[in-house]
Enzyme design. Structure first.
Site, PDB file in Angstrom:
ATOM      1  N   GLU A 111       0.702  -1.244  -0.134  1.00  0.00           N
ATOM      2  CA  GLU A 111      -0.103   0.023  -0.665  1.00  0.00           C
ATOM      3  C   GLU A 111       1.283   1.131  -0.391  1.00  0.00           C
ATOM      4  O   GLU A 111       0.630   2.200  -0.795  1.00  0.00           O
ATOM      5  CB  GLU A 111      -0.918   0.018   1.646  1.00  0.00           C
ATOM      6  CG  GLU A 111      -1.949  -1.214   0.931  1.00  0.00           C
ATOM      7  CD  GLU A 111      -2.523  -1.283   1.986  1.00  0.00           C
ATOM      8  OE1 GLU A 111      -3.993  -1.543   2.206  1.00  0.00           O
ATOM      9  OE2 GLU A 111      -2.720  -0.880   3.141  1.00  0.00           O
ATOM     10  N   GLU A 131      -3.326 -10.120   3.375  1.00  0.00           N
ATOM     11  CA  GLU A 131      -3.866 -10.411   4.952  1.00  0.00           C
ATOM     12  C   GLU A 131      -5.604 -10.867   5.244  1.00  0.00           C
ATOM     13  O   GLU A 131      -5.764 -11.307   6.346  1.00  0.00           O
ATOM     14  CB  GLU A 131      -4.038  -8.554   4.981  1.00  0.00           C
ATOM     15  CG  GLU A 131      -3.598  -7.259   5.644  1.00  0.00           C
ATOM     16  CD  GLU A 131      -2.638  -6.821   4.119  1.00  0.00           C
ATOM     17  OE1 GLU A 131      -2.091  -5.844   4.337  1.00  0.00           O
ATOM     18  OE2 GLU A 131      -2.742  -7.380   3.121  1.00  0.00           O
TER      19      GLU A 131
END
Length: 260
Positions: A111, A131
């Site tokens: 990210e 994740e």
């Protein structure tokens, strides 16, 4: 704590190296410090471009520091200015940002990389959003990634956590190009130097228009430009640099950009 990153200012280049052994993971304190550093870069008129990389040969950044989380860092805690890693939500960042991904780039580290404008990767770099395997959501990546690469590839990464090696990441357009590990920083620095010598007001206008127009219809975005609603575009149109660009072209010489 030890200094979690190193900053070197070379001319107009703001070179930022994340340095938190062993893996360059980011905890709350580091994220807040990164936000302050990138805010200073944004607000310094002498700094024209940022170059971001990770220390060592194995990790760019794996994202959230799970050891810090186990010690009490809340995943929804105060990340500081710019959100996680200091860049993702930093308002008004109208300067180019280059990411030199030197190794594992996953989770919040991916990210962070997606917050850059240009991504160079070493041959040994790899990318993932794991994740899903820890029962959480890669929130920023869920927003950004399907807009950057083909939808089905982005969804496969999000839903399965599978890894992309550097060459595949380049094939899908996640990174601009792949270079050897020994040449990564030389190529990234050459690119940064080139951008640092470019027209800063034009770069600012490009960044603002691209950012603000992302979710707008073409005609609506164009109308905003024509009706003087983009501050950076208006500043460019009234600048000495725009006159300098025209003069340099007419005189067949290189322009001298001042940012004024």
């Amino acid at each position: 704590m030890d200094t979690p990153f190193h900053i070197e200012r070379r001319g107009g280049v703001f070179e930022f190296t994340l340095n938190r052994p062993k893996a360059n993971a980011i905890d709350l304190e580091t994220s807040r410090a990164m936000g302050e550093a990138f805010t200073a870069f944004r607000d310094d008129p002498e700094m024209r471009v940022a170059l971001v990389t990770g220390a060592g040969e194995k990790f760019f950044c794996p994202g959230w520091d799970l050891k810090a989380a186990a010690d009490g860092d809340a995943v929804d805690g105060d990340y500081g200015k710019g959100g996680f890693g200091g860049l993702q939500e930093l308002r008004g960042l109208n300067k180019p940002v280059i990411m030199a991904v030197n190794g594992i780039c996953c989770g919040g580290g991916l990210e962070l990389a997606l917050s850059g404008d240009i991504i160079l990767a070493s041959e040994g770099a790899s990318f993932a959003l794991p994740e899903i395997r820890s029962g959480t959501v890669a929130d920023a990546a869920s927003i950004k990634l399907p807009k950057r690469i083909p939808y089905h590839i982005a969804m496969e990464m999000l839903l399965t956590g599978r890894w992309l090696e550097a060459e595949e990441a380049a094939r899908w357009g996640l990174v601009n190009r792949v270079v050897s590990a020994e040449n990564l920083m030389a190529e990234a620095r050459a690119l940064a130097d080139s951008l640092a010598s470019g027209p800063p007001l034009v770069f600012a206008a490009i960044k603002e228009v691209v950012r603000e127009a992302e979710d707008m219809k073409f005609q609506d975005a164009l109308l905003r430009i024509k009706s003087s609603q983009f501050e950076s575009v208006e500043r460019l149109y009234r600048s000495e640099d725009q006159l300098e660009g025209a003069r340099a072209f007419a005189e067949k010489r290189d322009p001298v950009w001042t940012g004024r």
